[in-house]
Scaffold this active site. Structure first.
Site, PDB file in Angstrom:
ATOM      1  N   TYR A 118      -6.128  -1.011  -7.227  1.00 17.23           N
ATOM      2  CA  TYR A 118      -5.437  -2.191  -6.682  1.00 17.23           C
ATOM      3  C   TYR A 118      -4.881  -1.934  -5.283  1.00 17.23           C
ATOM      4  O   TYR A 118      -4.859  -0.812  -4.823  1.00 17.23           O
ATOM      5  CB  TYR A 118      -4.418  -2.786  -7.645  1.00 17.23           C
ATOM      6  N   GLU A 119      -4.511  -3.030  -4.639  1.00 17.29           N
ATOM      7  CA  GLU A 119      -4.106  -2.977  -3.222  1.00 17.29           C
ATOM      8  C   GLU A 119      -5.190  -2.374  -2.333  1.00 17.29           C
ATOM      9  O   GLU A 119      -4.908  -1.696  -1.353  1.00 17.29           O
ATOM     10  CB  GLU A 119      -2.791  -2.193  -3.061  1.00 17.29           C
ATOM     11  N   GLY A 120      -6.447  -2.621  -2.692  1.00 19.73           N
ATOM     12  CA  GLY A 120      -7.572  -2.077  -1.918  1.00 19.73           C
ATOM     13  C   GLY A 120      -7.990  -0.732  -2.477  1.00 19.73           C
ATOM     14  O   GLY A 120      -7.220   0.222  -2.470  1.00 19.73           O
ATOM     15  N   GLN A 147      -9.808   1.460   1.610  1.00 18.94           N
ATOM     16  CA  GLN A 147      -8.861   2.177   2.477  1.00 18.94           C
ATOM     17  C   GLN A 147      -9.614   3.062   3.470  1.00 18.94           C
ATOM     18  O   GLN A 147      -9.216   3.204   4.629  1.00 18.94           O
ATOM     19  CB  GLN A 147      -7.922   3.061   1.646  1.00 18.94           C
ATOM     20  N   ARG A 170       0.830  -1.210   0.000  1.00 19.51           N
ATOM     21  CA  ARG A 170       0.000   0.000   0.000  1.00 19.51           C
ATOM     22  C   ARG A 170       0.865   1.261   0.000  1.00 19.51           C
ATOM     23  O   ARG A 170       0.543   2.237  -0.669  1.00 19.51           O
ATOM     24  CB  ARG A 170      -0.974  -0.034   1.191  1.00 19.51           C
TER      25      ARG A 170
END
Lengths: 595, 595
Positions: B436-438, B443, B293
């Site tokens: 991506y990555e949440g 978040q 992140r």
């Protein structure tokens, strides 16, 4: 596979329940044929064409793009055939005068069709869209002869048209353009120069292309006062098939609208004909530019509507995680993502901008009718109001259209980034709308500098009076208070800020620029607030009367609430930043931006 | 041709003048080698590699993309050779432990290199980026044997790594994943299933690829508590060259980052090895996800910096129109567009986000060092602060990075839409970072729900205390008052809102979701405000002391003013909308979104 369904229920709501289109048409000469039945029949046919013919070609257009082959341009599979059907259906002639083969229906009716066609497939819609611009220019400034020769062919759709303005070194600043027009003994001109970014400049859909070209006469004054307007056909009508020195040098590789051919056009001693008075080309062009700007405003609505429709399907379908309040569908492995507040926020934002934008555009379309067909004070008022609303509609709706397209993509998560879902195409296609026909920044200067401040605020007052009247009429309506109260405050604040910025601008012209985009966006949120309040009012009345589909009206009221509580407060930041002055932008030395 | 120049002056400013990196390294065990000279030499070498090798490949990567050929993936021209140079330069081993072949330098130093490499060519940077993620996971959870076999090869760069999480029906909701792991008699597992969106999943740059795969054991509990983590190499080390049942089924066609291979990966009875405890895979994965992140936060900075650099060149170069205050360059046919306030606003917005984002990320990078190397209270505090700042850095910086990339494009007008200038690629490449990555929405729930509210606000207080101390220390500094005063107010407001939202959330969990993204963005503006104030303070001190390049420090102060007057007021809208409640999002029935 993404899809488009024409939102006929909502279109009819705006037309018939909010804007009283029947009465509007009855009050204008020459609109007699546009009866409710006629309008409804045309809309339904237009919807079918958009949904069945154009929508399936939208992704094809993006994937295949246009190809250049030694000056010829091949459009994506199916584009040509769709255009043929469009011509056979008589669509190009809809809103044009009967004496040139048109159906004589009002411009505002044409805009309904443009909405559906453009939302289904924006790239495709630009081919007839550019023709429409060329037709309006010829109609307003061409000689009878020119109209008979060119306009009739454009109206029938046999030929298409373009607008050739931009050159490599000048887009916004047309005063610098270099394309030359040499007068010939027979009264024609030889046109030479290079134009870029010519949408639909070359293609395989029609037998001939009528270019409307800005160029300079040999003795022309420098700058914008030395520009004239010319008709330069791909083939001269008398020698169809022969070369007229007009050629497409290449196609641009661009971010989106791949289905539309964006051409570099070379004019090499091409024969052309002057339209309108010499050296007054830019003035003539402004006629066209205003309709083109409204056409681009429509693109904002188009991408918001398209994104909304497709992300709504996905949000109901995609199962992922549980609702924060506990499982909503315990029978399924996860809940559909529409249970999540932030997904709903993105859906409602798209919906609020699409439906609010629709009301604003249809309203502007009625003003276009009035400018064309009304007389005296009514015409003058419509003209002034349209001049005020056009830069707002163009810039604000394309900005929020792009925002909406991005929300649509975001709802798909990682899948939104993948081409097959179509959401990323919607974002890419929408991005151009803030650039062409005058960037957001140019529209903002037009609004604040030219429209509002140059009329000492009269231009703004034309709208705030309408807003004031509406608020006053509803001041005792308790059910509407949550919308009326903030509008009353906003209306006052809008005038106050305008005055303050105007005062500062008298000291320093940079203050206009420094406030302009924030001012435009503020104005956009305010204008849409007015339309959402009007829509809420109609919906409340219908609900109270027990008329029609209660769920539809309730959804309108919910969306209005959403708009007032979640979107309109964006003005709270803009009111601060637009008054923060030019100094925070201008004081940094040019050479000290980076080290 | 767009270009990238590593902003070494600004990087050094943040490192040495704002964050006292020398002292930071001296205070931590194992960072002794990271002397100022060493750091400086590494940065300069990294800058050369990024500017000369990677930057020229950025457009190539976009245009050529990756190609799939019967399971093999060919990367764009030059990518493989650049990777070879990267390996030869020893870059993969920089921030890894010496016992596995690493150089043992701090993680924060690696982040500096990642910034330059990623800004020059984000798509390329993802190949070593994913390896880094795999390395951190192995380092934290692998056995000594696994480290010797796999980590050493990743550290040397001979092999690369991936993270295989997502499946077609689950991205965010990993509890639903179906990939199976069958235990074998020899202690290994047979892995079967399909993973999608696997960045760098297959390519031609390295001999072997180490996939870190989430899968389920046969007896695993349902949901997230039944997920385990496995090493599944493309080729088993003992039989290099032989097939291990791992294959790339296809590549995704996507909006951007074309140079990176986004793979569908099929695991068909592939041999794998458990990492970490059975059924605790998701916990192990979170170690990786936090660094990933922060790595994605860097992408926000990267696209802001890249857009800023290239649009600044254009804004100084492009002649169009005159300044509102009269000709600035009467010797030229028009003024460079940097004279226009709205162009400057777009430049300064990019600059403020890039430089402010840099300060935030370098600050987080120091926290990463402390979590890894410090002990006791210092470590615990760093851990808590990093947990709070990570979702903000990831979501806020990618949102404003995308905004910045769009400003960069906008400055180019119509040319911004054309591929050759590179600005539209920058927008397309940046768009994935919010997914991506949440996603931003995930978040935001992490920040407000898990971090802030679940700690009764302690997590927020960890930061607001720092902010409070800073403001208190500067309370008598009249030169800084314009920054300190709004920060003091904001700091109080931040706590108040958090409390209010928390109270509402006790009644209705949807209130958390409904406030979350606005809360995150508000927090982002506040955090960046803190860093801009700190930077302004340093700049004022240097100016007062007559040290260094006055123009550089003056530009810092100007940009801080810009941030406080033009950007920070965005919190004025967010503070309204985030408190407007869940009702305006939740009350519309699912079936009544459209008619």
């Amino acid at each position: 596979m993404p899809e488009y369904k024409a939102p006929l229920r909502d279109m009819n709501f705006v037309l018939n329940e909010v804007l009283n289109t029947e009465q509007h048409y009855q009050s204008l000469p020459g609109c007699e044929e546009a009866t409710p039945d006629m309008v409804s029949a045309i809309m339904e046919e237009g919807a079918k064409f958009a949904e069945r013919v154009l929508s399936p070609l939208n992704q094809v257009g993006d994937q295949q793009g246009c190809t250049w082959d030694d000056g010829a341009v091949i459009t994506p599979e199916g584009f040509k055939e769709a255009y043929q059907q469009f011509v056979e259906g008589g669509w190009p002639s809809l809103a044009h005068e009967t004496e040139y083969g048109g159906q004589g229906l009002p411009e505002s009716l044409g805009i309904l069709i443009n909405e559906m066609v453009g939302t289904a497939n924006w790239s495709w819609s630009m081919y007839p869209g550019l023709s429409h611009g060329a037709m309006n220019t010829l109609d307003a400034h061409g000689t009878e002869d020119q109209k008979q020769t060119y306009l009739t062919k454009l109206v029938s759709g046999e030929w298409t048209g373009t607008m050739c303005l931009t050159e490599p070194h000048c887009g916004t600043d047309l005063g610098m353009l270099r394309t030359k027009a040499e007068p010939q003994e027979d009264g024609s001109y030889k046109i030479s120069g290079t134009k870029i970014f010519i949408s639909a400049g070359e293609h395989d859909m029609a037998d001939n292309i009528v270019h409307i070209v800005l160029a300079r006469l040999p003795d022309a004054p420098e700058g914008t006062k030395g520009i004239s307007l010319f008709i330069v056909p791909k083939h001269l009508p008398e020698t169809l098939g022969e070369d007229n020195g007009v050629s497409c040098g290449s196609l641009e590789h661009k971010m989106g609208i791949h289905g539309n051919a964006t051409c570099v056009m070379n004019f090499d001693n091409a024969t052309g004909y002057l339209i309108g008075p010499a050296n007054k080309g830019l003035n003539c062009m402004f006629t066209f530019m205003n309709t083109a700007r409204l056409g681009t405003a429509l693109q904002g609505l188009a991408h918001a509507e398209w994104g909304f429709q497709n992300s709504l399907v996905y949000a109901k379908d995609r199962l992922q995680m549980r609702a924060l309040t506990g499982p909503a569908r315990p029978d399924k492995p996860a809940d559909p993502i529409i249970v999540h507040p932030e997904v709903r926020k993105m859906l409602l934002t798209q919906k609020a901008f699409a439906e609010g934008g629709r009301a604003l555009i249809y309203y502007c379309a009625q003003l276009v009718d009035k400018v064309k067909l009304a007389e005296g004070e009514e015409k003058a008022q419509a003209d002034a109001l349209l001049a005020f609303l056009t830069p707002i509609a163009k810039a604000f709706l394309t900005e929020v259209g792009f925002e909406s397209a991005n929300h649509g993509l975001q709802i798909f998560g990682g899948h939104g980034f993948i081409a097959e879902w179509g959401m990323e195409q919607n974002v890419r296609d929408s991005r151009i709308s803030m650039l062409y026909e005058g960037t957001t920044q140019i529209q903002a200067l037009d609004l604040l500098g030219r429209k509002v401040l140059m009329t000492q605020g009269e231009s703004l007052k034309g709208f705030t009076k309408i807003l004031h009247k509406f608020c006053q009429a509803e001041s005792d309506n308790a059910d509407l208070a949550e919308f009326i109260k903030p509008l009353v405050e906003l209306n006052k604040e809008w005038g106050d800020i305008t005055m303050k910025v105007g005062m500062k601008a008298m000291q320093n012209r940079d203050e206009v620029g420094a406030a302009s985009v924030d001012y435009l966006m503020y104005s956009g949120y305010a204008v849409l607030g007015y339309f959402w309040a009007r829509m809420a009012k109609v919906a409340q009345e219908k609900l109270a009367a027990g008329e029609g589909d209660a769920a539809f009206y309730q959804a309108k009221i919910n969306t209005a609430k959403f708009y007032f509580e979640r979107i309109l407060p964006r003005t709270r930041s803009l009111v601060v930043t637009m008054q923060s002055g030019a100094d925070n932008l201008m004081s940094l030395e040019e050479e000290h931006f980076a080290f």
